[in-house]
Design a protein around this motif. Structure first.
Motif, short mmCIF file in Angstrom:
data_model
loop_
_atom_site.label_atom_id
_atom_site.label_comp_id
_atom_site.label_asym_id
_atom_site.label_seq_id
_atom_site.Cartn_x
_atom_site.Cartn_y
_atom_site.Cartn_z
N ASP A 82 0.82 -1.21 0.00
CA ASP A 82 0.00 0.00 0.00
C ASP A 82 0.86 1.27 0.00
O ASP A 82 0.55 2.25 -0.66
CB ASP A 82 -0.89 -0.03 1.25
N GLN A 83 1.95 1.21 0.75
CA GLN A 83 2.85 2.36 0.89
C GLN A 83 3.44 2.77 -0.47
O GLN A 83 3.63 3.96 -0.74
CB GLN A 83 3.98 1.92 1.83
N ILE A 84 3.73 1.80 -1.32
CA ILE A 84 4.36 2.07 -2.61
C ILE A 84 3.41 2.84 -3.54
O ILE A 84 3.82 3.76 -4.24
CB ILE A 84 4.78 0.75 -3.29
N VAL A 85 2.11 2.47 -3.57
CA VAL A 85 1.22 2.98 -4.61
C VAL A 85 0.20 4.02 -4.14
O VAL A 85 -0.44 4.67 -4.96
CB VAL A 85 0.45 1.81 -5.29
N ARG A 86 0.03 4.17 -2.82
CA ARG A 86 -1.02 5.03 -2.30
C ARG A 86 -0.91 6.46 -2.84
O ARG A 86 -1.86 7.02 -3.37
CB ARG A 86 -0.95 5.04 -0.77
N ASP A 87 0.29 7.03 -2.75
CA ASP A 87 0.45 8.42 -3.18
C ASP A 87 0.49 8.54 -4.69
O ASP A 87 0.19 9.59 -5.25
CB ASP A 87 1.72 9.00 -2.56
N MET A 88 0.85 7.44 -5.37
CA MET A 88 0.87 7.43 -6.83
C MET A 88 -0.55 7.64 -7.36
O MET A 88 -0.74 8.28 -8.40
CB MET A 88 1.43 6.10 -7.32
N GLY A 89 -1.56 7.12 -6.67
CA GLY A 89 -2.95 7.33 -7.09
C GLY A 89 -3.29 8.81 -7.13
O GLY A 89 -3.81 9.31 -8.12
N ARG A 90 -2.94 9.52 -6.06
CA ARG A 90 -3.21 10.97 -6.01
C ARG A 90 -2.37 11.70 -7.05
O ARG A 90 -2.85 12.61 -7.74
CB ARG A 90 -2.86 11.53 -4.62
N TRP A 91 -1.12 11.29 -7.18
CA TRP A 91 -0.17 11.96 -8.08
C TRP A 91 -0.68 11.89 -9.52
O TRP A 91 -0.69 12.89 -10.24
CB TRP A 91 1.21 11.32 -7.96
N MET A 92 -1.14 10.71 -9.95
CA MET A 92 -1.58 10.56 -11.33
C MET A 92 -2.84 11.37 -11.60
O MET A 92 -3.00 11.97 -12.66
CB MET A 92 -1.80 9.08 -11.67
N ALA A 93 -3.76 11.39 -10.62
CA ALA A 93 -4.98 12.20 -10.79
C ALA A 93 -4.60 13.67 -10.92
O ALA A 93 -5.12 14.39 -11.77
CB ALA A 93 -5.92 11.98 -9.61
N ALA A 94 -3.65 14.11 -10.09
CA ALA A 94 -3.23 15.51 -10.12
C ALA A 94 -2.53 15.87 -11.43
O ALA A 94 -2.58 17.02 -11.88
CB ALA A 94 -2.29 15.78 -8.93
N LYS A 95 -1.88 14.90 -12.05
CA LYS A 95 -1.13 15.18 -13.28
C LYS A 95 -2.02 15.07 -14.53
O LYS A 95 -1.53 15.10 -15.65
CB LYS A 95 0.04 14.19 -13.43
N GLY A 96 -3.33 14.88 -14.33
CA GLY A 96 -4.24 14.91 -15.47
C GLY A 96 -4.50 13.56 -16.11
O GLY A 96 -5.07 13.49 -17.20
N PHE A 97 -4.09 12.47 -15.48
CA PHE A 97 -4.50 11.14 -15.98
C PHE A 97 -5.91 10.88 -15.45
O PHE A 97 -6.09 10.56 -14.28
CB PHE A 97 -3.53 10.05 -15.49
N LYS A 98 -6.90 11.06 -16.34
CA LYS A 98 -8.29 10.97 -15.88
C LYS A 98 -8.77 9.52 -15.88
O LYS A 98 -9.47 9.09 -14.97
CB LYS A 98 -9.20 11.79 -16.81
N LYS A 99 -8.43 8.80 -16.96
CA LYS A 99 -8.94 7.43 -17.12
C LYS A 99 -7.76 6.45 -17.11
O LYS A 99 -6.85 6.56 -17.92
CB LYS A 99 -9.69 7.30 -18.45
N VAL A 100 -7.81 5.50 -16.19
CA VAL A 100 -6.70 4.56 -16.05
C VAL A 100 -7.22 3.12 -16.11
O VAL A 100 -8.30 2.82 -15.60
CB VAL A 100 -5.95 4.82 -14.72
N ALA A 101 -6.44 2.25 -16.78
CA ALA A 101 -6.74 0.82 -16.80
C ALA A 101 -5.77 0.13 -15.84
O ALA A 101 -4.59 0.44 -15.82
CB ALA A 101 -6.56 0.26 -18.21
N LEU A 102 -6.29 -0.81 -15.03
CA LEU A 102 -5.44 -1.54 -14.09
C LEU A 102 -5.07 -2.90 -14.68
O LEU A 102 -5.90 -3.55 -15.32
CB LEU A 102 -6.16 -1.75 -12.75
N LEU A 103 -3.82 -3.32 -14.47
CA LEU A 103 -3.36 -4.60 -15.01
C LEU A 103 -2.36 -5.23 -14.04
O LEU A 103 -1.30 -4.65 -13.78
CB LEU A 103 -2.70 -4.37 -16.38
N ALA A 104 -2.72 -6.40 -13.49
CA ALA A 104 -1.81 -7.11 -12.58
C ALA A 104 -2.23 -8.57 -12.54
O ALA A 104 -3.35 -8.91 -12.93
CB ALA A 104 -1.87 -6.52 -11.17
N PHE A 105 -1.33 -9.41 -12.06
CA PHE A 105 -1.67 -10.83 -11.92
C PHE A 105 -2.76 -11.02 -10.87
O PHE A 105 -2.85 -10.25 -9.91
CB PHE A 105 -0.44 -11.66 -11.52
N ASP A 106 -3.52 -12.10 -11.06
CA ASP A 106 -4.64 -12.41 -10.18
C ASP A 106 -4.13 -13.15 -8.94
O ASP A 106 -4.31 -14.36 -8.82
CB ASP A 106 -5.63 -13.28 -10.97
#
Lengths: 394, 285
Positions: free
Chosen positions: A146-170
């Motif tokens: 959680d620590q690695i990606v939590r702030d990245m979520g806010r950062w990307m929204a702030a940088k104008g990435f409005k629509k994001v697709a998630l991709l990771a192993f199940d």
């Protein structure tokens, strides 16, 4: 009688003045997968980097020698637990360091918790270990997912990435890292247009998933992959021409220094978030990279940096405890008390969760000359996990 | 949508290359060779080593195909020939054992890491097809499958050897009674099938990763292809491969929850309605 007093005095003086090195050495047991499985390279890099850090201290603390005792888990949980027992009961180590991946963590965690031996995790991100499942004996110097990606979520929204697709192993880590990104990203006004979870361990072709993601027309993909699948994704993202339509982003292991040689130029232009990149500009990191590269002829990765910082933090705690290791609870207290400057910036262990408090870096890969290198875009300071159900209370 | 069709077709062509040997061998001899996937992996690894040593993908293609054909031939002469008269259960058990031997041997020789076989430089990058950007190499994979299918079809339908193979599939005893050395024909077909499995392995190398255990997933898919298409039939293997490739590709993306069951559902449905497969070999009306 006088002679006896003189002799006693002399004996006392001798005892006081005896060199401290006559004490038994402090022993640190390493339980890592050295011989088998996908993490052999990581196990070796952690160990080599710990050794680099201890060399700087002459393998000494408070007048006692420090010894590293290695045991190979062969990437099997039951072997990991047996080796941990051997280290503690036969080799009499004072603390344990391990493992690499969450698969072996449960076995080590349970043993350390029951035997009341400090276990320091140098690389495994399962949130629960420093959350609802936390133990007073298990400390983590690497990261929580959680620590690695939590702030990245806010950062990307702030940088104008409005629509994001998630991709990771199940699997657990895939869902933890995607979930950790998604919540703050959506709260900051972003939209997740599609979530794709290919089956873990069965996948060798991203084609179908990349096709599905293209149809959803996102501004960016946020992903979590490491090792060979990461190389595959970076290359296929370009082969399918998705680089012309969207940005590839993810947890920073996607473009780890370990993957760059096999990824080639396709790795340029990826945005990642991680607790370490080789480009971090501070004296500790500069000296670490210089020494690592001189010795191993390649760039030290985030795994090596975590190993180096782990050894530095343990050394600082041993110094704080005055080299006394009999009181294991005191040792843990000393781990909580120290703050160090690591390769990643300032580091400390949060007594409320036993997880590390550290800076997170948002970086982009770019062509630097004819090789791919890293550029730090942003630094989020003092990222600390909420207790998440951990009741240590600090 | 077009991308997924192309992806499905690409997987289908890989499966066809792999299944056609399995299917025809089974049709000719009622012989189940579960180690067929192991030869696919062998081709991929030999191709990988050749590409690393010479830097040429085309040499890797030749080397991987030959290696699988030769090892397949030796396996047949040394072991599998004796199993022909045995019960299917014995054949399955022995060739199943070969899978594990192959797996450990690959681990010992090539290690435990996934590697990617670099594709040929001339096929690097992407092409525009039907208005979508698609990796050029994958178009090549589709082309290889179609060409091999066409060559095999011509060989089976238009040549004397093809007629002998077809006759052998239809009625082995009668064919042998006509003075044809059915054993030799079978050996040739077996070796050709193994070579095609090796070819599939090398062709798959740049798309999938090459690693010890890469054979398990495709072996199961290939068996499903044989069951659906109908054992012993070239057309059946082709149609079965296209069906499985499409169901696998569309299923795992559109219905990930049931993707695993979709394929076996298809197989069960075919077995229930047409136990002999969709296009079984046999006398044409």
């Amino acid at each position: 009688m006088k002679r006896f007093q003189a002799a006693a005095l002399a004996a006392t003086l001798l005892a006081v003045a005896a060199p401290a090195s006559a004490q038994a050495p402090i022993r640190i047991g390493l339980v890592l997968p050295y011989s088998a499985g996908p993490f052999v390279a990581i196990a070796n890099e952690i160990t080599d980097s710990m050794a680099l850090a201890l060399e700087e201290t002459g393998y000494m603390v408070a007048g006692r020698k420090i010894e590293l005792v290695r045991e190979d888990t062969a990437h099997k949980p039951d072997v990991a637990q047996a080796k941990a027992k051997k280290l503690v009961f036969e080799d009499k180590v004072d603390m344990l360091v391990g493992p690499v991946a969450s698969a072996e963590l449960t076995a080590l965690f349970d043993f350390a918790h029951q035997a009341k031996v400090p276990l320091v995790i140098p690389n495994a991100g399962d949130n629960e270990v420093t959350g609802e499942k936390c133990s007073p004996w298990v400390l983590r110097t690497s990261f929580s997912n959680d620590q690695i990606v939590r702030d990245m979520g806010r950062w990307m929204a702030a940088k104008g990435f409005k629509k994001v697709a998630l991709l990771a192993f199940d699997y657990k880590a895939g869902h933890q890292l995607m979930g950790g990104f998604k919540k703050p990203f959506v709260e900051a006004g972003g939209t997740i247009v599609t979530e794709q979870y290919p089956p873990f361990g069965r996948l060798s072709d991203f084609g179908p998933w990349l096709g599905r993601i293209r149809d959803a027309k996102p501004d960016a993909i946020f992903s979590f992959f490491a090792g060979p699948p990461a190389t595959l994704l970076v290359q296929q993202f370009q082969e399918f021409g998705l680089d012309r339509e969207m940005k590839l982003t993810g947890a920073g292991w996607l473009v780890s220094p370990l993957n760059l040689p096999s990824q080639g130029k396709a790795a340029a232009g990826v945005i990642g978030a991680l607790n370490y990149v080789p480009a971090i500009d501070n004296p500790v990191n500069k000296s670490y990279q210089e020494r690592f590269q001189a010795k191993f002829k390649r760039v030290g990765s985030e795994f090596g940096a975590q190993g180096y910082d782990t050894a530095k933090l343990i050394h600082a705690a041993l110094a704080q405890a005055g080299g006394k290791t009999d009181d294991k609870a005191g040792l843990v207290k000393a781990m909580h008390a120290v703050k160090i400057e690591g390769t990643r910036g300032p580091l400390r262990i949060d007594p409320k969760t036993n997880n590390v408090v550290q800076d997170i870096y948002v970086f982009e890969t770019e062509m630097q000359g004819d090789a791919v290198g890293y550029k730090v875009l942003d630094r989020i300071r003092d990222v600390q996990d909420p207790p998440n159900g951990c009741t240590l209370g600090g | 949508m077009i991308i997924q069709l192309l992806n499905g077709m690409q997987l289908a062509m890989l499966l066809f290359l792999l299944s056609v040997g399995l299917s025809v061998v089974f049709g000719l001899m009622r012989f189940v060779n579960l180690a067929h996937g192991t030869l696919f992996m062998l081709g991929a690894f030999v191709g990988l080593s050749t590409a690393e040593a010479t830097g040429s993908f085309w040499l890797a293609l030749v080397a991987g195909t030959l290696a699988s054909a030769v090892v397949g031939g030796l396996l047949y002469l040394g072991l599998l020939r004796r199993l022909q008269a045995e019960s299917p259960l014995k054949q399955v058990l022995v060739t199943f054992g070969l899978i594990f031997i192959g797996l450990e041997a690959a681990r010992m020789i090539w290690g435990d890491y996934a590697a990617r076989l670099p594709g040929p430089a001339m096929l690097a990058g992407s092409s525009e097809v039907f208005g979508v950007v698609y990796p050029t190499y994958r178009l090549f994979v589709i082309a290889v499958g179609l060409v091999v299918a066409a060559v095999l079809y011509f060989g089976l339908e238009r040549t004397r050897i093809g007629a002998i193979v077809r006759a052998g599939v239809d009625d082995r005893t009668m064919t042998a009674a006509l003075g044809i050395d059915i054993g030799r024909v079978f050996f040739a077909v077996f070796v050709l099938g193994c070579g095609l499995a090796g070819l599939a392995g090398v062709v798959a190398g740049p798309v999938l990763s090459v690693y010890a255990g890469m054979d398990m997933g495709v072996l199961i898919l290939a068996l499903v292809v044989v069951v659906i298409g109908g054992p012993g039939s070239l057309k059946g293997a082709f149609v079965g491969a296209v069906l499985v490739g499409m169901v696998e590709t569309f299923g795992q993306v559109w219905l990930p929850e049931v993707a695993g069951m979709l394929l076996y559902g298809l197989m069960a449905a075919v077995l229930a309605l047409r136990p002999q497969g969709l296009l079984p070999a046999g006398p044409r009306p």
